[in-house]
Design an enzyme around this catalytic site. Sequence first.
Site, PDB file in Angstrom:
ATOM      1  N   ASN A 174     -40.106  42.285  63.986  1.00  0.00           N
ATOM      2  CA  ASN A 174     -39.685  41.528  62.798  1.00  0.00           C
ATOM      3  C   ASN A 174     -39.053  40.183  63.129  1.00  0.00           C
ATOM      4  OD1 ASN A 174     -37.491  43.081  63.775  1.00  0.00           O
ATOM      5  ND2 ASN A 174     -36.428  42.846  61.835  1.00  0.00           N
ATOM      6  N   GLU A 189     -30.365  49.883  68.431  1.00  0.00           N
ATOM      7  CA  GLU A 189     -30.179  49.172  67.158  1.00  0.00           C
ATOM      8  C   GLU A 189     -31.340  49.605  66.271  1.00  0.00           C
ATOM      9  OE1 GLU A 189     -29.898  45.074  68.561  1.00  0.00           O
ATOM     10  OE2 GLU A 189     -27.763  45.329  68.880  1.00  0.00           O
ATOM     11  N   CYS A 242     -33.600  44.251  59.453  1.00  0.00           N
ATOM     12  CA  CYS A 242     -32.907  45.540  59.369  1.00  0.00           C
ATOM     13  C   CYS A 242     -31.659  45.456  58.496  1.00  0.00           C
ATOM     14  CB  CYS A 242     -32.526  46.005  60.764  1.00  0.00           C
ATOM     15  SG  CYS A 242     -31.492  44.794  61.612  1.00  0.00           S
TER      16      CYS A 242
HETATM   17  P1  NAD Z   1     -40.853  50.722  66.028  1.00  0.00           P
HETATM   18  O1  NAD Z   1     -39.803  51.718  66.332  1.00  0.00           O
HETATM   19  O2  NAD Z   1     -42.128  51.178  65.454  1.00  0.00           O
HETATM   20  O3  NAD Z   1     -41.266  49.920  67.354  1.00  0.00           O
HETATM   21  C1  NAD Z   1     -40.291  49.220  68.122  1.00  0.00           C
HETATM   22  C2  NAD Z   1     -40.752  49.166  69.559  1.00  0.00           C
HETATM   23  O4  NAD Z   1     -40.773  50.488  70.094  1.00  0.00           O
HETATM   24  C3  NAD Z   1     -42.168  48.612  69.740  1.00  0.00           C
HETATM   25  O5  NAD Z   1     -42.177  47.803  70.890  1.00  0.00           O
HETATM   26  C4  NAD Z   1     -42.996  49.879  69.935  1.00  0.00           C
HETATM   27  O6  NAD Z   1     -44.179  49.669  70.662  1.00  0.00           O
HETATM   28  C5  NAD Z   1     -42.025  50.735  70.719  1.00  0.00           C
HETATM   29  N1  NAD Z   1     -42.262  52.184  70.644  1.00  0.00           N
HETATM   30  C6  NAD Z   1     -42.777  52.896  69.611  1.00  0.00           C
HETATM   31  N2  NAD Z   1     -42.805  54.210  69.921  1.00  0.00           N
HETATM   32  C7  NAD Z   1     -42.285  54.336  71.174  1.00  0.00           C
HETATM   33  C8  NAD Z   1     -42.053  55.434  72.054  1.00  0.00           C
HETATM   34  N3  NAD Z   1     -42.336  56.683  71.702  1.00  0.00           N
HETATM   35  N4  NAD Z   1     -41.519  55.181  73.271  1.00  0.00           N
HETATM   36  C9  NAD Z   1     -41.206  53.924  73.646  1.00  0.00           C
HETATM   37  N5  NAD Z   1     -41.417  52.842  72.870  1.00  0.00           N
HETATM   38  C10 NAD Z   1     -41.941  53.043  71.635  1.00  0.00           C
HETATM   39  O7  NAD Z   1     -40.147  49.629  65.111  1.00  0.00           O
HETATM   40  P2  NAD Z   1     -40.830  48.365  64.431  1.00  0.00           P
HETATM   41  O8  NAD Z   1     -41.724  48.866  63.333  1.00  0.00           O
HETATM   42  O9  NAD Z   1     -41.374  47.486  65.490  1.00  0.00           O
HETATM   43  O10 NAD Z   1     -39.558  47.618  63.798  1.00  0.00           O
HETATM   44  C11 NAD Z   1     -39.053  47.863  62.517  1.00  0.00           C
HETATM   45  C12 NAD Z   1     -37.876  48.806  62.592  1.00  0.00           C
HETATM   46  O11 NAD Z   1     -36.889  48.264  63.465  1.00  0.00           O
HETATM   47  C13 NAD Z   1     -37.169  48.998  61.264  1.00  0.00           C
HETATM   48  O12 NAD Z   1     -36.808  50.354  61.148  1.00  0.00           O
HETATM   49  C14 NAD Z   1     -35.921  48.137  61.390  1.00  0.00           C
HETATM   50  O13 NAD Z   1     -34.842  48.521  60.568  1.00  0.00           O
HETATM   51  C15 NAD Z   1     -35.607  48.299  62.830  1.00  0.00           C
HETATM   52  N6  NAD Z   1     -34.796  47.185  63.321  1.00  0.00           N
HETATM   53  C16 NAD Z   1     -33.486  47.399  63.587  1.00  0.00           C
HETATM   54  C17 NAD Z   1     -32.686  46.338  64.024  1.00  0.00           C
HETATM   55  C18 NAD Z   1     -31.220  46.503  64.309  1.00  0.00           C
HETATM   56  O14 NAD Z   1     -30.643  45.596  64.892  1.00  0.00           O
HETATM   57  N7  NAD Z   1     -30.590  47.590  63.924  1.00  0.00           N
HETATM   58  C19 NAD Z   1     -33.253  45.085  64.198  1.00  0.00           C
HETATM   59  C20 NAD Z   1     -34.603  44.920  63.910  1.00  0.00           C
HETATM   60  C21 NAD Z   1     -35.384  45.980  63.474  1.00  0.00           C
HETATM   61  O1  6OD Z   2     -28.554  38.620  64.729  1.00  0.00           O
HETATM   62  C1  6OD Z   2     -28.673  39.503  65.584  1.00  0.00           C
HETATM   63  O2  6OD Z   2     -28.135  39.428  66.692  1.00  0.00           O
HETATM   64  C2  6OD Z   2     -29.457  40.699  65.285  1.00  0.00           C
HETATM   65  N1  6OD Z   2     -29.450  41.653  66.235  1.00  0.00           N
HETATM   66  C3  6OD Z   2     -30.139  40.791  64.128  1.00  0.00           C
HETATM   67  C4  6OD Z   2     -30.903  41.901  63.756  1.00  0.00           C
HETATM   68  C5  6OD Z   2     -31.722  41.832  62.705  1.00  0.00           C
HETATM   69  C6  6OD Z   2     -32.544  42.933  62.303  1.00  0.00           C
HETATM   70  O3  6OD Z   2     -33.672  42.856  61.862  1.00  0.00           O
END
Ligand code: NAD
Ligand code: 6OD
Length: 489
Positions: free
Chosen positions: A153, A252, A286
């Site tokens: 994202n 995260e 997120c």
């Molecule tokens: P995702 O979990 O599908 O994928 C994230 C990464 O993990 C990718 O590189 C993917 O290839 C890898 N991955 C997937 N399955 C795996 C496994 N079994 N083992 C190792 N690696 C694996 O997430 P996404 O769809 O790319 O991102 C969106 C999600 O991320 C949303 O839920 C969002 O809320 C969350 N997010 C959280 C934060 C935060 O800071 N808390 C920030 C950004 C996004």
């Molecule tokens: O601003 C940041 O450092 C951070 N980790 C943002 C996360 C955004 C989630 O999508």
Amino acid sequence: MKQYRNYVDGQFVESTRRFDDFNPVDGSVIAQVHEADRATVEQAVAAGRRAVEGAWGKLTVSERGALLNRIADEIDRRFDDFLEAEMGDTGKPVSLASKIDIPRGAANFRIFADMIKTAPLESFRTDLPGGAHAINYTVRKPLGVVGIISPWNLPLLLLTWKVAPALACGNALVCKPSEESPGTATLLAEVMDAVGVPSGVFNLVHGFGPDSAGEFITTSRGIDAITFTGESRTGSAIMRAAAEHVKPISFELGGKNAAIIFADCDLEKTVDGMMRALYLNSGQVCLCSERVFVERPIYDRFMEALAERIRGVRMGWPSDEQTTMGPLISAEHRDKVLSYYALAREEGARIVAGGGVPKFGDERDRGYWVEPTVMTGLPDTARCIKEEIFGPVCHVVPFDTEAEVIRRANDTEYGLAATIWTNNLQRAHRVGEAMKVGISWVNSWFLRDLRTPFGGRGLSGIGREGGMHSLNFYSELTNVCIQIEGEEK
Ligand code: NAD
Ligand code: 6OD
């Protein structure tokens, strides 16, 4: 066709297995990505080990800091290349990528270059019986080879958010960007190469999660710690893999964030702020609010103002400065978001704005677009209220008292962020502290100071990164205790 290769031990390496990188604006293929197999990941891990045990491990803090600043300068120099790659992979508007993603990519290196030079370490004088004492002091050492797995994202922002402090602490890295957004990560490898980051310190492997590069990192014996941003369910799978060898993890994860709008807010500023909190990056942040609570006296006015502002959203080409909203990342993610729009209707929601797919009459009709959407009328127990959707959608309900809204806002398994809008100072503090989240923003949203703790509770994550919290995760601390006799014998 553009090729995104792996970067291992200072070399760009090809793979016979390749997959397509899509432009979400129109579904076209923009690059071929070279998928790393287990052997390539293990070569990256071994190269990382040699780097940490070799010259890289002996650099001084100020030498590492200087290198981080050179990385930031090189990102700035290649700003337009990063911008093009980010827009190509994600379809996000230039107004967003040029103000947030790419500048933050460079800023992450600068802040941790500064922080590592000034990071304090603990020391204690311990009095002992008979006049003797001991001096305890702490030394900071790298963890070793760190696996970094990042989402699509905010691809550059979230990868560098972990790469910068991990390098500042002297680790070697094996990074895997999302398969949906490999572009800026590959450019980052070129930057590392160009500024002279020693071979093996920064490794990049492309691929998917299960049975691909992601799983090969999390199950590698040579990886000393794992830091991950992504879905909560993926975090759970990674935690199981990390448990085998008791590796440190920093997670995260997802969010189902609440926005609380009190009747004493400045309504115009609140609607401006909420448009960002709901629809920035098409709701694919997120921290975006998906559950909005509005105090009853201003509920109707808020809804009208929000619907009016949504009519002004411009879904357009990323390079158009007037575009305010892009597509979703993939066909799969669009289908997931649309399935929640359908579920909301089944659960009894009333759709106040959006709820469908825009029609453009050009190539964009083959892209992954959905309309910004507002719904209301669901009970707090509905699936659409409980589950993270991660799209340009919110559910808005009225509330009557502060105690009620605190209880309802906290009624979630997630705990990442909250945004609260009020001009009552006492209430701002009270409600801000009462939120069961990692960050409460008051009269603002996604306002970041990179020194502050960032992370979530419950399904939203484990641990905190940011400032000293990052440095402490990416370091191994050794306490040295020296006993000193009280009197010369
Ligand atoms: P995702 O979990 O599908 O994928 C994230 C990464 O993990 C990718 O590189 C993917 O290839 C890898 N991955 C997937 N399955 C795996 C496994 N079994 N083992 C190792 N690696 C694996 O997430 P996404 O769809 O790319 O991102 C969106 C999600 O991320 C949303 O839920 C969002 O809320 C969350 N997010 C959280 C934060 C935060 O800071 N808390 C920030 C950004 C996004
Ligand atoms: O601003 C940041 O450092 C951070 N980790 C943002 C996360 C955004 C989630 O999508």
